[in-house]
Scaffold this motif. Sequence first.
Motif, PDB file in Angstrom:
ATOM      1  N   GLY A 141       1.000  -1.105  -0.180  1.00 19.78           N
ATOM      2  CA  GLY A 141       0.063   0.004  -0.072  1.00 19.78           C
ATOM      3  C   GLY A 141       0.827   1.210  -0.129  1.00 19.78           C
ATOM      4  N   GLU A 142       2.097   1.170   0.520  1.00 13.89           N
ATOM      5  CA  GLU A 142       3.203   2.264   0.616  1.00 13.89           C
ATOM      6  C   GLU A 142       3.769   2.633  -0.656  1.00 13.89           C
ATOM      7  N   PHE A 143       4.341   1.448  -1.196  1.00 11.96           N
ATOM      8  CA  PHE A 143       5.212   1.531  -2.450  1.00 11.96           C
ATOM      9  C   PHE A 143       4.484   0.943  -3.797  1.00 11.96           C
ATOM     10  N   GLU A 144       4.768   1.568  -4.988  1.00 15.80           N
ATOM     11  CA  GLU A 144       4.581   1.170  -6.077  1.00 15.80           C
ATOM     12  C   GLU A 144       5.030  -0.202  -6.332  1.00 15.80           C
ATOM     13  N   PRO A 145       4.269  -1.103  -7.337  1.00 18.07           N
ATOM     14  CA  PRO A 145       4.982  -2.405  -7.493  1.00 18.07           C
ATOM     15  C   PRO A 145       6.228  -2.473  -8.236  1.00 18.07           C
ATOM     16  N   ASP A 146       6.579  -1.288  -9.198  1.00 18.40           N
ATOM     17  CA  ASP A 146       7.832  -1.365  -9.478  1.00 18.40           C
ATOM     18  C   ASP A 146       9.064  -0.912  -8.633  1.00 18.40           C
ATOM     19  N   GLU A 147       8.573  -0.384  -7.410  1.00 21.71           N
ATOM     20  CA  GLU A 147       9.502  -0.114  -6.358  1.00 21.71           C
ATOM     21  C   GLU A 147       9.762  -1.398  -5.630  1.00 21.71           C
ATOM     22  N   ASP A 237      11.761   6.339   3.842  1.00 25.72           N
ATOM     23  CA  ASP A 237      11.367   7.610   3.744  1.00 25.72           C
ATOM     24  C   ASP A 237      10.204   8.026   4.489  1.00 25.72           C
ATOM     25  N   ALA A 238      10.075   8.721   5.532  1.00 34.12           N
ATOM     26  CA  ALA A 238       8.626   9.012   6.000  1.00 34.12           C
ATOM     27  C   ALA A 238       7.827   9.745   5.515  1.00 34.12           C
ATOM     28  N   GLU A 239       8.250  10.674   4.268  1.00 33.05           N
ATOM     29  CA  GLU A 239       7.563  11.640   3.643  1.00 33.05           C
ATOM     30  C   GLU A 239       6.614  10.929   2.575  1.00 33.05           C
ATOM     31  N   ARG A 240       6.745   9.672   2.217  1.00 37.13           N
ATOM     32  CA  ARG A 240       6.234   8.890   1.236  1.00 37.13           C
ATOM     33  C   ARG A 240       4.520   8.926   1.722  1.00 37.13           C
TER      34      ARG A 240
END
Length: 240
Positions: A141-147, A237-240
């Motif tokens: 939920g936080e990161f894109e699949p590519d990341e 990165d807490a800003e994401r």
Amino acid sequence: MSDAVQPTAAEVRAAAEAVKTALDRHLAAVERRSGEDDPAVYEAFNQLAAAAEVYDELLYDRYDEVTPFEIPGTDDSLPPYAGPEEPNAISVLIRRDYAVAEPQRLLAQAQRVEAAEYDDGPGADEGAAGTIHGALGVLFGEFEPDEIASRHKEFGLEEGDSTLWVTAADEPAEPGEWLEVPFEGVDPQRVVCRFDVSAVFDDEDAEDGEDGEDTGGADELEDDLDLDEDEDLEPLDAER
């Protein structure tokens, strides 16, 4: 096989002529192809394979003889493209498989994300990141699949097979139309191109390397990428 159902000599001859025609079409498509994934070449290839298979079967049934050609199997391949020449819309279907190789690393990363988002929120044991399935939900939920794909080791995941299909459509789908069943109803004849990544291919490359090819560099790079079990995870990165 009885004589009543045996192919005639004329049928065998006609099948041979069909192979010749398919060969000419395939060569012509290759000569004027527009790129590596030209659908015309793909279609001509499939037509040639189908014609050769028919000829091989008729030749055997009639004369008990075989050809020296290996006919590619078509059960797992896509049929020739039959979609619009100029699609007005496309859909990109992606599947990536992972194994949870390091559960504690996965939990730690998810808990870091949850802690950054909810400074005064629930603890790790009470929050979503306290379980494996909850941690997966937090991270994806936080990161894109590519990341996720590029940082999978950092998240305690191990890559499996992956595939990407690009399919053509006449018009874009209505908003929310396919969200409940995103991969149903795919027409194989509208697949413009596909790209597969599998450990099967890696195994084949490894076998090729057994003939004296130096693969030490790849092993060293993999060792460099592996994080020490006792090494502290770098904060996200807490800003994401």
